[in-house]
Design an enzyme around this catalytic site. Structure first.
Site, PDB file in Angstrom:
ATOM      1  N   HIS A  37      10.919   4.736  -4.795  1.00 27.41           N
ATOM      2  CA  HIS A  37      11.559   3.443  -5.082  1.00 27.41           C
ATOM      3  C   HIS A  37      12.932   3.654  -5.732  1.00 27.41           C
ATOM      4  O   HIS A  37      13.889   2.957  -5.436  1.00 27.41           O
ATOM      5  CB  HIS A  37      10.702   2.612  -6.045  1.00 27.41           C
ATOM      6  CG  HIS A  37       9.373   2.215  -5.494  1.00 27.41           C
ATOM      7  ND1 HIS A  37       8.187   2.711  -5.991  1.00 27.41           N
ATOM      8  CD2 HIS A  37       9.036   1.359  -4.501  1.00 27.41           C
ATOM      9  CE1 HIS A  37       7.180   2.183  -5.335  1.00 27.41           C
ATOM     10  NE2 HIS A  37       7.658   1.360  -4.419  1.00 27.41           N
ATOM     11  N   GLN A  61      -0.361 -10.045   2.153  1.00 22.86           N
ATOM     12  CA  GLN A  61      -0.387  -8.850   2.997  1.00 22.86           C
ATOM     13  C   GLN A  61      -1.615  -7.975   2.741  1.00 22.86           C
ATOM     14  O   GLN A  61      -1.728  -6.897   3.314  1.00 22.86           O
ATOM     15  CB  GLN A  61       0.915  -8.050   2.858  1.00 22.86           C
ATOM     16  CG  GLN A  61       1.114  -7.340   1.520  1.00 22.86           C
ATOM     17  CD  GLN A  61       2.515  -6.741   1.415  1.00 22.86           C
ATOM     18  OE1 GLN A  61       3.500  -7.445   1.225  1.00 22.86           O
ATOM     19  NE2 GLN A  61       2.612  -5.428   1.540  1.00 22.86           N
ATOM     20  N   LYS A 149       9.201   5.756   5.010  1.00 22.35           N
ATOM     21  CA  LYS A 149       7.773   6.107   4.999  1.00 22.35           C
ATOM     22  C   LYS A 149       6.935   5.031   5.681  1.00 22.35           C
ATOM     23  O   LYS A 149       6.015   5.331   6.432  1.00 22.35           O
ATOM     24  CB  LYS A 149       7.287   6.301   3.568  1.00 22.35           C
ATOM     25  CG  LYS A 149       5.791   6.470   3.545  1.00 22.35           C
ATOM     26  CD  LYS A 149       5.254   6.760   2.201  1.00 22.35           C
ATOM     27  CE  LYS A 149       3.748   6.735   2.271  1.00 22.35           C
ATOM     28  NZ  LYS A 149       3.235   5.353   2.298  1.00 22.35           N
ATOM     29  N   ASP A 150       7.272   3.767   5.428  1.00 25.51           N
ATOM     30  CA  ASP A 150       6.557   2.665   6.085  1.00 25.51           C
ATOM     31  C   ASP A 150       7.335   2.294   7.348  1.00 25.51           C
ATOM     32  O   ASP A 150       7.962   1.242   7.431  1.00 25.51           O
ATOM     33  CB  ASP A 150       6.430   1.477   5.127  1.00 25.51           C
ATOM     34  CG  ASP A 150       5.612   1.844   3.905  1.00 25.51           C
ATOM     35  OD1 ASP A 150       4.488   2.327   4.078  1.00 25.51           O
ATOM     36  OD2 ASP A 150       6.116   1.694   2.786  1.00 25.51           O
ATOM     37  N   GLN A 153       6.501  -0.946   9.153  1.00 29.17           N
ATOM     38  CA  GLN A 153       6.989  -2.084   8.363  1.00 29.17           C
ATOM     39  C   GLN A 153       8.502  -2.263   8.568  1.00 29.17           C
ATOM     40  O   GLN A 153       8.989  -3.382   8.783  1.00 29.17           O
ATOM     41  CB  GLN A 153       6.685  -1.837   6.888  1.00 29.17           C
ATOM     42  CG  GLN A 153       7.405  -2.786   5.943  1.00 29.17           C
ATOM     43  CD  GLN A 153       6.948  -2.643   4.496  1.00 29.17           C
ATOM     44  OE1 GLN A 153       5.882  -3.111   4.155  1.00 29.17           O
ATOM     45  NE2 GLN A 153       7.740  -2.017   3.651  1.00 29.17           N
ATOM     46  N   MET A 184       5.574  10.321  -1.297  1.00 31.78           N
ATOM     47  CA  MET A 184       5.310   9.533  -2.510  1.00 31.78           C
ATOM     48  C   MET A 184       4.800   8.153  -2.117  1.00 31.78           C
ATOM     49  O   MET A 184       5.339   7.520  -1.203  1.00 31.78           O
ATOM     50  CB  MET A 184       6.583   9.363  -3.310  1.00 31.78           C
ATOM     51  CG  MET A 184       7.152  10.664  -3.770  1.00 31.78           C
ATOM     52  SD  MET A 184       6.983  10.798  -5.539  1.00 31.78           S
ATOM     53  CE  MET A 184       7.706  12.404  -5.808  1.00 31.78           C
TER      54      MET A 184
HETATM   55  O1  PAF Z   1       6.615  -1.933   1.004  1.00 26.40           O
HETATM   56  C1  PAF Z   1       6.281  -2.750   0.122  1.00 26.40           C
HETATM   57  O2  PAF Z   1       6.213  -2.424  -1.060  1.00 26.40           O
HETATM   58  C2  PAF Z   1       5.924  -4.168   0.525  1.00 26.40           C
HETATM   59  O3  PAF Z   1       5.282  -4.192   1.762  1.00 26.40           O
HETATM   60  C3  PAF Z   1       7.134  -5.126   0.513  1.00 26.40           C
HETATM   61  C4  PAF Z   1       8.184  -4.714   1.537  1.00 26.40           C
HETATM   62  C5  PAF Z   1       7.759  -5.142  -0.869  1.00 26.40           C
HETATM   63  C6  PAF Z   1       6.684  -6.544   0.860  1.00 26.40           C
HETATM   64  O4  PAF Z   1       5.742  -7.021  -0.043  1.00 26.40           O
END
Ligand code: PAF
Length: 294
Positions: A37, A61, A149-150, A153, A184
């Site tokens: 992050h 989610q 990583k995601d 998404q 991580m």
């Molecule tokens: O990746 C995340 O932490 C979450 O899916 C996000 C993008 C903040 C949406 O809630």
């Protein structure tokens, strides 16, 4: 760093920056911040004058039986970390500040949201797309940053922004890894020390598969099967391992050049996801292409 909990306070702060001609970056998170992050915040600082970080554990989610209630909430530590790295504003709303109780609108990126993680977590990407769309409308950032990583998404969000003409640049940021190669993730905290050692083998499987593709030593199908077997033998319950096109995550064909290998596997109760993204054309090789397993 300023902390705000309501949409109107957030909008007031952004309005002041805008009227001074400053650009704004958004880093959406669910908190329990780690080095991955903080790398997003770092990149955000290079791209805009002001950085807003949101911390919101988004209920829509999470599926029934998933870890919404127990998802790690580490507010004080998160605030300290964001202060130390110089974020300008933390937006930390309550659920009621984001969702009205009779909300009727859901953003859904069809097709893409039902594959891979979406097939195993029905509704998950609708929840992600909806909350990210709302955050974009609330903050109206010039740029928003998400971890590679995601990867699914990130692809869902890029597609949503394209399809809905949302005026925001989406920047993907390289995955931050432990020395073992383990990506991580806030959910790594659920792993025992022994499981953490095994967990690193997920990245190993991805790197071995990538190297086999680059060497042209086997068909994509063979590579997927071998990786699934390797994960099983290493103690995982693998969910999927796919050789995909990086652009739209469709199954890659032998002529495709920009590829992403997507993997998800469970270690007892913890589900891990990871990927490697690379080009088969040495002329367009990226950092991801160059990175090797351990
Ligand atoms: O990746 C995340 O932490 C979450 O899916 C996000 C993008 C903040 C949406 O809630």
């Amino acid at each position: 760093m300023r902390l705000v909990n309501t949409v109107s306070e957030l909008r007031d702060a952004v309005r002041v920056w805008r009227s001074a001609g400053q650009s704004v970056a958004l880093v959406p998170t669910m908190g329990n911040l780690h080095a991955g992050h903080l790398a997003l915040v770092n990149e955000a600082q290079k791209k805009a004058d002001r950085v807003v970080v949101s911390i919101f554990v988004n209920p829509t989610q999470f599926g029934i039986g998933e870890d919404f209630e127990t998802y790690p909430r580490t507010e004080a530590e998160d605030r300290q970390k964001l202060n130390a790295c110089g974020a300008d504003l933390l937006f930390q709303p309550a659920v009621s500040a984001v969702y009205t109780s009779d909300a009727k609108t859901v953003v859904s990126v069809s097709g893409l949201s039902e594959e891979y993680c979406g097939a195993l977590r029905p509704g998950h990407f609708d929840g992600v797309a909806t909350v990210v769309c709302k955050l974009f409308n609330i903050v109206q950032p010039d740029v928003a940053l998400f971890g590679l990583k995601d990867f699914q998404q990130l692809t869902v969000i890029r597609t949503m922004v394209r399809d809905l003409n949302i005026p925001v640049e989406i920047a993907g940021v390289e995955t931050v890894r432990e020395a073992s190669g383990l990506a991580m993730s806030s959910r790594n905290g659920y792993l025992s020390a022994e499981e953490k050692t095994t967990a690193a083998k997920l990245y190993q499987a991805l790197c071995v598969a990538r190297d086999a593709i680059l060497a042209g030593s086997a068909s994509f199908q063979e590579i997927e099967c071998k990786a699934m077997l390797f994960l099983q033998e290493s103690g995982f319950q693998p969910d999927y391992f796919g050789v995909c096109k990086a652009s739209d995550l469709k199954k890659a064909g032998e002529d495709d050049v920009a590829l992403v290998l997507l993997a998800a596997a469970r270690l007892s109760k913890t589900r891990l996801i990871d990927n490697v993204c690379f080009s088969r054309n040495p002329q367009s090789c990226s950092d991801a292409f160059l990175s090797k397993a351990d």
